[in-house]
Design a protein around this motif. Structure first.
Motif, mmCIF file in Angstrom:
data_model
loop_
_atom_site.group_PDB
_atom_site.id
_atom_site.type_symbol
_atom_site.label_atom_id
_atom_site.label_comp_id
_atom_site.label_asym_id
_atom_site.label_seq_id
_atom_site.Cartn_x
_atom_site.Cartn_y
_atom_site.Cartn_z
ATOM 1 N N MET A 38 57.023 97.651 45.454
ATOM 2 C CA MET A 38 56.868 96.227 45.770
ATOM 3 C C MET A 38 57.301 96.073 47.214
ATOM 4 S SD MET A 38 56.339 92.968 44.748
ATOM 5 C CE MET A 38 56.654 92.813 43.013
ATOM 6 N N ALA A 39 56.344 95.711 48.076
ATOM 7 C CA ALA A 39 56.645 95.733 49.507
ATOM 8 C C ALA A 39 56.092 94.509 50.217
ATOM 9 C CB ALA A 39 56.050 97.002 50.129
ATOM 10 N N PRO A 40 56.640 94.236 51.418
ATOM 11 C CA PRO A 40 56.070 93.168 52.242
ATOM 12 C C PRO A 40 54.641 93.565 52.649
ATOM 13 C CG PRO A 40 58.134 93.999 53.197
ATOM 14 C CD PRO A 40 57.787 94.871 52.045
ATOM 15 N N GLN A 41 53.867 92.583 53.024
ATOM 16 C CA GLN A 41 52.467 92.839 53.363
ATOM 17 C C GLN A 41 52.279 93.731 54.583
ATOM 18 O OE1 GLN A 41 50.751 88.846 53.412
ATOM 19 N NE2 GLN A 41 49.761 89.347 51.471
ATOM 20 N N ASN A 42 53.302 93.891 55.394
ATOM 21 C CA ASN A 42 53.143 94.696 56.604
ATOM 22 C C ASN A 42 53.496 96.176 56.407
ATOM 23 O OD1 ASN A 42 55.898 94.397 56.364
ATOM 24 N ND2 ASN A 42 56.249 93.877 58.514
ATOM 25 N N ILE A 43 53.714 96.619 55.169
ATOM 26 C CA ILE A 43 54.012 98.032 54.945
ATOM 27 C C ILE A 43 52.776 98.866 55.293
ATOM 28 C CG2 ILE A 43 53.337 98.065 52.510
ATOM 29 C CD1 ILE A 43 55.689 100.048 52.055
ATOM 30 N N ARG A 44 53.014 100.008 55.902
ATOM 31 C CA ARG A 44 51.912 100.920 56.213
ATOM 32 C C ARG A 44 51.731 101.881 55.047
ATOM 33 N NH1 ARG A 44 55.074 101.194 61.020
ATOM 34 N NH2 ARG A 44 55.644 103.312 60.402
ATOM 35 N N LEU A 45 50.509 102.348 54.870
ATOM 36 C CA LEU A 45 50.224 103.287 53.797
ATOM 37 C C LEU A 45 51.075 104.546 53.950
ATOM 38 C CD1 LEU A 45 48.630 103.830 51.262
ATOM 39 C CD2 LEU A 45 46.775 104.719 52.675
ATOM 40 N N SER A 46 51.309 104.987 55.158
ATOM 41 C CA SER A 46 52.140 106.174 55.379
ATOM 42 C C SER A 46 53.567 105.948 54.881
ATOM 43 C CB SER A 46 52.141 106.560 56.854
ATOM 44 O OG SER A 46 52.687 105.529 57.651
ATOM 45 N N GLU A 47 54.087 104.734 54.997
ATOM 46 C CA GLU A 47 55.422 104.424 54.478
ATOM 47 C C GLU A 47 55.438 104.504 52.958
ATOM 48 O OE1 GLU A 47 57.621 101.019 56.548
ATOM 49 O OE2 GLU A 47 55.526 100.735 57.196
ATOM 50 N N ALA A 48 54.417 103.935 52.336
ATOM 51 C CA ALA A 48 54.337 103.953 50.869
ATOM 52 C C ALA A 48 54.222 105.387 50.357
ATOM 53 C CB ALA A 48 53.168 103.114 50.388
ATOM 54 N N THR A 49 53.367 106.186 50.983
ATOM 55 C CA THR A 49 53.202 107.561 50.511
ATOM 56 C C THR A 49 54.462 108.394 50.761
ATOM 57 O OG1 THR A 49 52.056 108.193 52.550
ATOM 58 C CG2 THR A 49 50.682 107.581 50.662
ATOM 59 N N SER A 50 55.231 108.082 51.783
ATOM 60 C CA SER A 50 56.488 108.820 51.998
ATOM 61 C C SER A 50 57.494 108.498 50.886
ATOM 62 C CB SER A 50 57.074 108.545 53.377
ATOM 63 O OG SER A 50 57.576 107.237 53.463
ATOM 64 N N LEU A 51 57.467 107.280 50.365
ATOM 65 C CA LEU A 51 58.332 106.924 49.234
ATOM 66 C C LEU A 51 57.923 107.711 47.986
ATOM 67 C CD1 LEU A 51 58.534 103.087 49.843
ATOM 68 C CD2 LEU A 51 60.389 104.752 50.150
ATOM 69 N N VAL A 52 56.632 107.849 47.769
ATOM 70 C CA VAL A 52 56.138 108.634 46.636
ATOM 71 C C VAL A 52 56.547 110.099 46.809
ATOM 72 C CG1 VAL A 52 54.058 109.422 45.430
ATOM 73 C CG2 VAL A 52 54.233 107.038 46.191
ATOM 74 N N GLN A 53 56.480 110.597 48.028
ATOM 75 C CA GLN A 53 56.825 111.989 48.310
ATOM 76 C C GLN A 53 58.288 112.287 47.971
ATOM 77 O OE1 GLN A 53 54.616 114.242 48.901
ATOM 78 N NE2 GLN A 53 56.074 115.911 49.102
ATOM 79 N N ILE A 54 59.161 111.327 48.165
ATOM 80 C CA ILE A 54 60.575 111.510 47.813
ATOM 81 C C ILE A 54 60.705 111.825 46.323
ATOM 82 C CG2 ILE A 54 62.787 110.281 47.531
ATOM 83 C CD1 ILE A 54 62.044 108.780 50.168
ATOM 84 N N VAL A 55 59.969 111.103 45.493
ATOM 85 C CA VAL A 55 60.003 111.342 44.048
ATOM 86 C C VAL A 55 59.337 112.680 43.731
ATOM 87 C CG1 VAL A 55 59.306 110.459 41.787
ATOM 88 C CG2 VAL A 55 60.035 108.864 43.582
ATOM 89 N N ARG A 56 58.194 112.934 44.353
ATOM 90 C CA ARG A 56 57.458 114.183 44.110
ATOM 91 C C ARG A 56 58.351 115.405 44.386
ATOM 92 N NH1 ARG A 56 52.575 115.093 43.058
ATOM 93 N NH2 ARG A 56 51.757 113.130 43.824
ATOM 94 N N GLU A 57 59.099 115.376 45.474
ATOM 95 C CA GLU A 57 59.948 116.502 45.847
ATOM 96 C C GLU A 57 61.126 116.692 44.890
ATOM 97 O OE1 GLU A 57 60.923 115.703 49.926
ATOM 98 O OE2 GLU A 57 58.928 116.308 50.622
ATOM 99 N N ALA A 58 61.525 115.661 44.187
ATOM 100 C CA ALA A 58 62.669 115.744 43.281
ATOM 101 C C ALA A 58 62.278 116.193 41.871
ATOM 102 C CB ALA A 58 63.377 114.390 43.201
ATOM 103 N N THR A 59 60.997 116.084 41.526
ATOM 104 C CA THR A 59 60.541 116.415 40.176
ATOM 105 C C THR A 59 59.949 117.820 40.145
ATOM 106 O OG1 THR A 59 58.405 115.356 40.609
ATOM 107 C CG2 THR A 59 60.108 114.003 39.560
ATOM 108 N N GLN A 60 59.489 118.236 38.977
ATOM 109 C CA GLN A 60 58.860 119.545 38.828
ATOM 110 C C GLN A 60 57.670 119.667 39.777
ATOM 111 O OE1 GLN A 60 57.776 120.187 34.717
ATOM 112 N NE2 GLN A 60 59.881 119.967 34.018
ATOM 113 N N ASP A 61 57.391 120.883 40.209
ATOM 114 C CA ASP A 61 56.288 121.111 41.156
ATOM 115 C C ASP A 61 54.944 120.611 40.641
ATOM 116 O OD1 ASP A 61 57.985 122.259 43.009
ATOM 117 O OD2 ASP A 61 57.552 124.319 42.370
ATOM 118 N N ASP A 62 54.716 120.723 39.341
ATOM 119 C CA ASP A 62 53.433 120.321 38.766
ATOM 120 C C ASP A 62 53.489 118.950 38.075
ATOM 121 O OD1 ASP A 62 55.049 121.138 36.689
ATOM 122 O OD2 ASP A 62 53.478 122.288 35.668
ATOM 123 N N ALA A 63 54.488 118.152 38.418
ATOM 124 C CA ALA A 63 54.652 116.835 37.788
ATOM 125 C C ALA A 63 53.466 115.927 38.078
ATOM 126 C CB ALA A 63 55.939 116.173 38.286
#
Length: 183
Positions: A124-149
């Motif tokens: 849930m973000a302000p309208q000015n968030i960049r897609l690169s910012e959103a995907t970096s947040l997803v990457q934080i979760v991806r790196e913490a979970t199983q490789d094939d999650a």
């Protein structure tokens, strides 16, 4: 879009589609004790009662499937991640260091994310968030979970919000969800 019906006496929340068919049942009881499938075992956050955890899960999952999202999470996404799993709900504000905020949220609940093989993420973000910012947040979760999650994420833009808030449902196979803790 899903609607949630909470049965506190049975410690379940049933998610139904527009036709009234139950699509997913979430219970605070182990899956072996749940009568309907697909189902998920909700592990309440420390300090939360089963009733509060079920209400939180109902609110989060129905908001995930709300059609007003920019990137949409739908019912089949929720089922693919949650069915036959033990699930944990994590919420945090990204702030200056979203990686630390995520780690702190995991530690406060004693969750070992490397056991997790799936995640639903809503940003849930302000309208000015960049897609690169959103995907970096997803990457934080991806790196913490199983490789094939399996990671499924959605983005909700809200002109009223100033902070980026992340809600995550982490899923791990039911057999390994025996309250492993983060060291």
């Amino acid at each position: 879009m899903l609607t949630a019906n909470i049965d506190v006496g049975r410690s379940i929340v049933a998610f139904r589609n527009e036709d009234g068919k139950t699509e997913l049942t979430i219970s605070t009881a182990p899956l072996a004790d749940v009568e309907s499938f697909p189902a998920a075992h909700l592990i309440p956050s420390p300090g939360f009662s089963a009733e509060t955890a079920l209400k939180q899960a109902a609110e989060i999952i129905t908001s995930f499937t709300d059609s007003n999202n920019y990137f949409h999470i739908d019912c089949s996404d929720v089922i693919s991640i949650c069915a036959s799993a033990a699930i944990h709900i994590i919420r945090f504000t990204a702030g200056d260091d979203p990686s630390k905020a995520f780690s702190d949220a995991l530690a406060s609940q004693g969750i070992a994310p490397l056991c997790c093989d799936g995640a639903l993420i809503n940003i849930m973000a302000p309208q000015n968030i960049r897609l690169s910012e959103a995907t970096s947040l997803v990457q934080i979760v991806r790196e913490a979970t199983q490789d094939d999650a399996s990671i499924i994420w959605g983005l909700t833009l809200d002109p009223q919000t100033k902070d980026t808030e992340i809600t995550i449902i982490l899923a791990e196979p039911e057999k390994t969800a025996a309250h492993e803790t983060v060291e």
